[in-house]
Design a protein around this motif. Structure first.
Motif, PDB file in Angstrom:
ATOM      1  N   THR A 199     -60.864  29.557  15.965  1.00 49.92           N
ATOM      2  CA  THR A 199     -59.877  29.701  14.892  1.00 49.92           C
ATOM      3  C   THR A 199     -59.789  28.415  14.073  1.00 49.92           C
ATOM      4  OG1 THR A 199     -58.579  31.293  16.168  1.00 49.92           O
ATOM      5  CG2 THR A 199     -57.438  30.154  14.382  1.00 49.92           C
ATOM      6  N   MET A 200     -59.952  27.256  14.733  1.00 50.82           N
ATOM      7  CA  MET A 200     -59.808  25.975  14.048  1.00 50.82           C
ATOM      8  C   MET A 200     -61.097  25.174  14.108  1.00 50.82           C
ATOM      9  SD  MET A 200     -58.018  23.680  12.424  1.00 50.82           S
ATOM     10  CE  MET A 200     -56.240  23.854  12.648  1.00 50.82           C
ATOM     11  N   THR A 201     -61.512  24.641  12.956  1.00 54.10           N
ATOM     12  CA  THR A 201     -62.589  23.655  12.890  1.00 54.10           C
ATOM     13  C   THR A 201     -62.037  22.411  12.198  1.00 54.10           C
ATOM     14  OG1 THR A 201     -63.516  24.274  10.741  1.00 54.10           O
ATOM     15  CG2 THR A 201     -64.231  25.551  12.663  1.00 54.10           C
ATOM     16  N   LEU A 202     -62.724  21.295  12.378  1.00 57.08           N
ATOM     17  CA  LEU A 202     -62.154  20.027  11.925  1.00 57.08           C
ATOM     18  C   LEU A 202     -63.197  19.150  11.255  1.00 57.08           C
ATOM     19  CD1 LEU A 202     -59.617  18.162  11.995  1.00 57.08           C
ATOM     20  CD2 LEU A 202     -60.556  17.198  14.112  1.00 57.08           C
ATOM     21  N   ILE A 203     -62.830  18.620  10.084  1.00 58.02           N
ATOM     22  CA  ILE A 203     -63.584  17.536   9.455  1.00 58.02           C
ATOM     23  C   ILE A 203     -62.795  16.255   9.687  1.00 58.02           C
ATOM     24  CG2 ILE A 203     -64.532  16.581   7.333  1.00 58.02           C
ATOM     25  CD1 ILE A 203     -64.558  19.410   6.174  1.00 58.02           C
ATOM     26  N   ALA A 204     -63.351  15.350  10.466  1.00 60.08           N
ATOM     27  CA  ALA A 204     -62.759  14.023  10.618  1.00 60.08           C
ATOM     28  C   ALA A 204     -63.441  13.083   9.635  1.00 60.08           C
ATOM     29  CB  ALA A 204     -62.942  13.515  12.047  1.00 60.08           C
ATOM     30  N   THR A 205     -62.723  12.070   9.196  1.00 58.70           N
ATOM     31  CA  THR A 205     -63.351  11.062   8.344  1.00 58.70           C
ATOM     32  C   THR A 205     -64.698  10.669   8.915  1.00 58.70           C
ATOM     33  OG1 THR A 205     -61.189  10.165   7.732  1.00 58.70           O
ATOM     34  CG2 THR A 205     -63.095   8.769   7.353  1.00 58.70           C
ATOM     35  N   ALA A 253     -58.391  13.061  22.186  1.00 61.71           N
ATOM     36  CA  ALA A 253     -57.030  13.547  22.425  1.00 61.71           C
ATOM     37  C   ALA A 253     -56.776  14.855  21.679  1.00 61.71           C
ATOM     38  CB  ALA A 253     -56.017  12.483  22.007  1.00 61.71           C
ATOM     39  N   LEU A 254     -57.268  14.955  20.471  1.00 58.68           N
ATOM     40  CA  LEU A 254     -57.032  16.155  19.666  1.00 58.68           C
ATOM     41  C   LEU A 254     -57.838  17.338  20.192  1.00 58.68           C
ATOM     42  CD1 LEU A 254     -57.010  14.486  16.139  1.00 58.68           C
ATOM     43  CD2 LEU A 254     -55.032  15.373  17.392  1.00 58.68           C
ATOM     44  N   TYR A 255     -59.114  17.116  20.475  1.00 57.96           N
ATOM     45  CA  TYR A 255     -59.940  18.214  20.996  1.00 57.96           C
ATOM     46  C   TYR A 255     -59.435  18.661  22.367  1.00 57.96           C
ATOM     47  CZ  TYR A 255     -63.523  18.242  17.357  1.00 57.96           C
ATOM     48  OH  TYR A 255     -64.196  18.392  16.165  1.00 57.96           O
ATOM     49  N   GLY A 256     -59.067  17.687  23.217  1.00 59.63           N
ATOM     50  CA  GLY A 256     -58.552  18.043  24.531  1.00 59.63           C
ATOM     51  C   GLY A 256     -57.237  18.785  24.447  1.00 59.63           C
ATOM     52  N   LYS A 282     -55.265  26.475  24.568  1.00 58.41           N
ATOM     53  CA  LYS A 282     -56.121  27.668  24.484  1.00 58.41           C
ATOM     54  C   LYS A 282     -56.467  28.010  23.038  1.00 58.41           C
ATOM     55  CE  LYS A 282     -54.259  29.529  28.790  1.00 58.41           C
ATOM     56  NZ  LYS A 282     -55.299  28.823  29.562  1.00 58.41           N
ATOM     57  N   SER A 283     -56.658  26.945  22.256  1.00 56.45           N
ATOM     58  CA  SER A 283     -57.115  27.093  20.875  1.00 56.45           C
ATOM     59  C   SER A 283     -58.246  26.100  20.651  1.00 56.45           C
ATOM     60  CB  SER A 283     -55.968  26.843  19.887  1.00 56.45           C
ATOM     61  OG  SER A 283     -56.397  27.040  18.548  1.00 56.45           O
ATOM     62  N   PRO A 284     -59.384  26.318  21.329  1.00 56.79           N
ATOM     63  CA  PRO A 284     -60.474  25.333  21.260  1.00 56.79           C
ATOM     64  C   PRO A 284     -60.925  25.100  19.820  1.00 56.79           C
ATOM     65  CG  PRO A 284     -61.264  27.417  22.140  1.00 56.79           C
ATOM     66  CD  PRO A 284     -59.776  27.518  22.091  1.00 56.79           C
ATOM     67  N   MET A 285     -61.387  23.896  19.572  1.00 55.48           N
ATOM     68  CA  MET A 285     -61.719  23.457  18.224  1.00 55.48           C
ATOM     69  C   MET A 285     -63.152  22.935  18.224  1.00 55.48           C
ATOM     70  SD  MET A 285     -59.367  20.791  16.017  1.00 55.48           S
ATOM     71  CE  MET A 285     -59.591  19.428  17.167  1.00 55.48           C
ATOM     72  N   THR A 286     -63.819  23.055  17.083  1.00 54.93           N
ATOM     73  CA  THR A 286     -65.180  22.548  16.931  1.00 54.93           C
ATOM     74  C   THR A 286     -65.273  21.759  15.631  1.00 54.93           C
ATOM     75  OG1 THR A 286     -67.533  23.194  16.995  1.00 54.93           O
ATOM     76  CG2 THR A 286     -66.079  24.533  15.639  1.00 54.93           C
ATOM     77  N   PRO A 287     -66.247  20.850  15.529  1.00 57.18           N
ATOM     78  CA  PRO A 287     -66.472  20.229  14.218  1.00 57.18           C
ATOM     79  C   PRO A 287     -66.740  21.299  13.163  1.00 57.18           C
ATOM     80  CG  PRO A 287     -67.698  19.055  15.900  1.00 57.18           C
ATOM     81  CD  PRO A 287     -67.151  20.291  16.556  1.00 57.18           C
ATOM     82  N   PRO A 308     -52.624  33.754  13.935  1.00 59.87           N
ATOM     83  CA  PRO A 308     -53.303  32.734  14.752  1.00 59.87           C
ATOM     84  C   PRO A 308     -53.759  31.528  13.933  1.00 59.87           C
ATOM     85  CG  PRO A 308     -54.133  34.915  15.290  1.00 59.87           C
ATOM     86  CD  PRO A 308     -53.262  35.071  14.089  1.00 59.87           C
ATOM     87  N   ARG A 309     -54.083  31.737  12.685  1.00 67.96           N
ATOM     88  CA  ARG A 309     -54.474  30.600  11.844  1.00 67.96           C
ATOM     89  C   ARG A 309     -53.297  29.659  11.606  1.00 67.96           C
ATOM     90  NH1 ARG A 309     -56.872  34.490   7.636  1.00 67.96           N
ATOM     91  NH2 ARG A 309     -55.998  33.038   6.116  1.00 67.96           N
ATOM     92  N   VAL A 310     -52.124  30.224  11.330  1.00 66.00           N
ATOM     93  CA  VAL A 310     -50.936  29.388  11.151  1.00 66.00           C
ATOM     94  C   VAL A 310     -50.620  28.641  12.445  1.00 66.00           C
ATOM     95  CG1 VAL A 310     -48.454  29.392  10.646  1.00 66.00           C
ATOM     96  CG2 VAL A 310     -49.995  30.865   9.334  1.00 66.00           C
ATOM     97  N   ARG A 311     -50.704  29.355  13.568  1.00 64.90           N
ATOM     98  CA  ARG A 311     -50.404  28.718  14.850  1.00 64.90           C
ATOM     99  C   ARG A 311     -51.383  27.579  15.143  1.00 64.90           C
ATOM    100  NH1 ARG A 311     -46.610  27.067  17.480  1.00 64.90           N
ATOM    101  NH2 ARG A 311     -45.566  28.973  16.738  1.00 64.90           N
ATOM    102  N   ALA A 312     -52.662  27.761  14.813  1.00 68.18           N
ATOM    103  CA  ALA A 312     -53.641  26.703  15.051  1.00 68.18           C
ATOM    104  C   ALA A 312     -53.324  25.465  14.211  1.00 68.18           C
ATOM    105  CB  ALA A 312     -55.050  27.212  14.748  1.00 68.18           C
ATOM    106  N   GLN A 313     -52.925  25.667  12.950  1.00 65.91           N
ATOM    107  CA  GLN A 313     -52.534  24.528  12.116  1.00 65.91           C
ATOM    108  C   GLN A 313     -51.320  23.818  12.714  1.00 65.91           C
ATOM    109  OE1 GLN A 313     -54.077  23.206   9.582  1.00 65.91           O
ATOM    110  NE2 GLN A 313     -55.217  24.773   8.466  1.00 65.91           N
ATOM    111  N   TYR A 314     -50.338  24.596  13.154  1.00 69.11           N
ATOM    112  CA  TYR A 314     -49.140  24.017  13.755  1.00 69.11           C
ATOM    113  C   TYR A 314     -49.514  23.194  14.985  1.00 69.11           C
ATOM    114  CZ  TYR A 314     -44.454  23.722  15.803  1.00 69.11           C
ATOM    115  OH  TYR A 314     -43.268  23.270  16.340  1.00 69.11           O
ATOM    116  N   ASP A 315     -50.334  23.762  15.853  1.00 66.70           N
ATOM    117  CA  ASP A 315     -50.710  23.067  17.079  1.00 66.70           C
ATOM    118  C   ASP A 315     -51.431  21.766  16.780  1.00 66.70           C
ATOM    119  OD1 ASP A 315     -49.584  24.921  18.781  1.00 66.70           O
ATOM    120  OD2 ASP A 315     -51.454  26.027  19.113  1.00 66.70           O
ATOM    121  N   PHE A 316     -52.348  21.790  15.813  1.00 74.00           N
ATOM    122  CA  PHE A 316     -53.082  20.572  15.491  1.00 74.00           C
ATOM    123  C   PHE A 316     -52.127  19.497  14.971  1.00 74.00           C
ATOM    124  CE2 PHE A 316     -55.197  17.612  12.716  1.00 74.00           C
ATOM    125  CZ  PHE A 316     -56.314  17.250  13.447  1.00 74.00           C
ATOM    126  N   LEU A 317     -51.248  19.848  14.030  1.00 76.57           N
ATOM    127  CA  LEU A 317     -50.333  18.867  13.458  1.00 76.57           C
ATOM    128  C   LEU A 317     -49.408  18.306  14.531  1.00 76.57           C
ATOM    129  CD1 LEU A 317     -49.470  20.694  10.115  1.00 76.57           C
ATOM    130  CD2 LEU A 317     -51.076  18.802  10.440  1.00 76.57           C
TER     131      LEU A 317
END
Length: 586
Positions: free
Chosen positions: A212-218, A238-241, A247-252, A300-309
């Motif tokens: 559901t969530m992918t991430l671009i880090a600097t 810390a963020l990926y863990g 239960k919202s695993p993330m990938t680059p 689930p997309r909103v929840r993933a954003q909330y969890d990441f923030l």
């Protein structure tokens, strides 16, 4: 008995207790597939501002549509002054939502987050040494242009805003050129807060996969090495863990070459300063772009954003001293940095390994064309180790000058420098300096407009020592300031997103004077007689280049450019690198 009857009478006659305030957001009141409007969003933050002294809502500039850009500050003691917050040694987390209002998950998530961080005791503790700054909706213009059709690849919400702003600009390409009032307001707000960490919330395009969530880090190789090390060794784990535990695993971010992600592996994203996190990197701020997957359901997309923030704020709180130390060291080392990269290229010889949860990509006949088409088989999920190419090497670098001198004629450039809080001084008298000046030896220009400009690239330079006179009032930007890297990457013509690349200096590319061939024929003949070295150069060119040898116009033009008649300002870059001593400035 009398007492019993009296108690019943009092209970009936007493006014009913007022109902508890309903703090649900418009998203939470909806059916799980709706997002707030701009008016509802601002009204909700106004309610929070009125009810909680810890929350401040205020205007932070204007936008191209004419409505204000808002900022929300969440601070336990109600301190919303950036200078005071920094004096208290608090870390600042800056969240921007709605740069693309058709990707609104962050808008809804941040509203719930701000509420929860003042209402829930456990979350309030995270703000003991952290101040939260939120732009509720950055692209106000696009948020008002609401529809249900333009995000053709996206699974909800039912209606949403439009990617372009009131000038049809993609604001996530506008951070350096700042054509929009939105970007100008952002630059001032960002530089006032000087945040430690910045987040820009988005929804992805591209392949189908399980996340559901992918991430671009600097991009780690573009960050200052001290911050790059902190990012990769502490903050990202810390963020990926944390996302795994929820239960919202993330990938680059799933950027790749080939037909599907598993064909050749994932490729890191190189954010240049036209993008939000490319701009913030210039000031030693760690940046993230969250990209929730377009094909997942909206809730689930909103929840993933909330969890990441939420996890990010927790990580910054837990690691505040280490983050502060890393950033302070990066700022300190910037003052003595001697070489600055201007452009980077992906090193395909270096690859990390990542476990990726995807779907098998298959082909079948298209019902439209009859030709083979790609589809992802969700009944064939896989977890597979992929190469992740995320190492970038500098391809062009420059040494640090003492200062840049910017003639006051280039007001658009000066304005943008000021918006990004560059310290500028002004010459107090006319001053002639002999220094190296750039000439644009060659460049290429894109054939189509891009975000309102024809971008230049592949810039080649030559340097020539010349005496130049600068006027009283011309600007001097010394490099002993926090904006040093910003100055280098905007004022060096070869930088990917320099002001030259964006066309701010196009006036120098056109000749203003020329010659009539029948008149200059005699002048050129006299030049050849007086200058044997020039004649020798012309003869060599004739011998080496038949096209030149048979073109009278080409030979005249060449000799004109060697003559005193040719204007020295043609192709001369007006900003000068100063390597000498102190200049007469106010």
């Amino acid at each position: 008995m009398l007492a019993f009857l009296l108690s019943i009478l009092l209970a009936v006659s007493a006014p009913a207790a007022p109902p508890a305030a309903d703090w649900r957001t418009p998203f939470e009141k909806g059916n799980g597939n709706t997002t707030t409007t701009h008016a509802e969003c601002i009204a909700y933050y106004q309610r929070l501002d009125a009810a909680y002294p810890e929350i401040t809502l205020r205007e932070a500039g204007t936008t191209d549509i004419g409505l204000p850009l808002h900022e929300v500050v969440v601070s336990l003691d109600g301190d919303a002054d950036p200078v005071s917050v920094r004096r208290k040694n608090r870390r600042v987390v800056f969240i921007q939502n709605g740069i693309h209002p058709g990707e609104p998950e962050g808008i809804d998530a941040a509203m719930m987050l701000a509420r929860d961080y003042v209402q829930k005791k456990e979350l309030r503790r995270q703000l003991a040494d952290v101040t939260l700054v939120i732009i509720p909706i950055y692209n106000v213009d696009g948020a008002l242009n609401r529809n249900s059709t333009t995000r053709a690849n996206q699974n909800g919400p039912e209606s949403y805003g439009f990617r372009g702003n009131a000038r049809n600009l993609d604001l996530n390409r506008d951070y350096i050129k700042q054509d929009s009032r939105n970007a100008r307001s952002f630059a001032q707000l960002f530089r006032r807060w000087q945040p430690d960490v910045y987040v820009d919330t988005h929804t992805s395009d591209g392949a189908d996969y399980q996340y559901t969530m992918t991430l671009i880090a600097t991009q780690k190789d573009k960050l200052h090495p001290v911050l790059g090390q902190y990012l990769t060794s502490r903050l990202l784990p810390a963020l990926y863990g944390g996302m795994d535990k929820r239960k919202s695993p993330m990938t680059p971010y799933v950027d790749f070459e080939g037909r599907t992600p598993d064909a050749r592996g994932l490729v890191g994203f190189l954010e240049t300063p036209r993008y939000s996190t490319g701009y913030t990197t210039l000031f030693n701020t760690i940046g993230f772009v969250t990209e929730t997957h377009m094909l997942k359901a909206y809730t689930p997309r909103v929840r993933a954003q909330y969890d990441f923030l939420d996890l990010l704020i927790r990580a910054v709180h837990q690691d505040a001293p280490a983050l502060a130390q890393a950033r302070a060291e990066a700022d300190r080392q910037l003052t003595t940095q001697t070489h600055f990269p201007l452009a980077w290229a992906l090193d395909t010889t270096v690859a990390e390994k990542v476990m990726f949860r995807g779907y098998e990509g298959k082909t079948k006949p298209s019902e439209v064309s009859g030709q083979p088409r790609l589809w992802y088989d969700r009944k064939a999920p896989y977890t597979r180790q992929l190469n992740y190419y995320n190492t970038f090497r500098p391809t062009v670098s420059v040494t640090r000058p003492v200062a840049y001198i910017i003639p006051q004629a280039w007001g658009e450039v000066v304005e943008r420098l000021r918006l990004s809080d560059v310290e500028l001084r002004r010459l107090t008298r006319d001053t002639t300096l002999t220094t190296g000046v750039y000439y644009i030896a060659d460049y290429k220009t894109g054939p189509r407009p891009y975000e309102g400009h024809y971008l230049h690239n592949k810039v080649e330079l030559r340097t020539e020592q010349q005496p130049l006179t600068f006027r009283k009032g011309d600007y001097v930007a010394y490099l002993d300031q926090p904006a040093a890297r910003y100055l280098v990457e905007t004022l060096e013509p070869q930088a990917t997103d320099s002001f030259f690349a964006w066309g701010f200096f196009d006036g120098i590319l056109q000749q203003k004077e020329y010659f009539s061939d029948y008149v200059f024929e005699d002048v050129a003949a006299e030049l050849l007689k007086r200058d044997p070295a020039l004649k020798q150069r012309v003869d060599k060119l004739r011998a080496a280049n038949p096209a030149f040898a048979t073109s009278g116009a080409a030979q005249l033009d060449f000799m004109y450019r060697q003559s005193p008649n040719y204007e020295k300002s043609h192709l001369r870059y007006p900003v000068v690198r100063w390597q000498g001593g102190a200049l007469p400035t106010e």
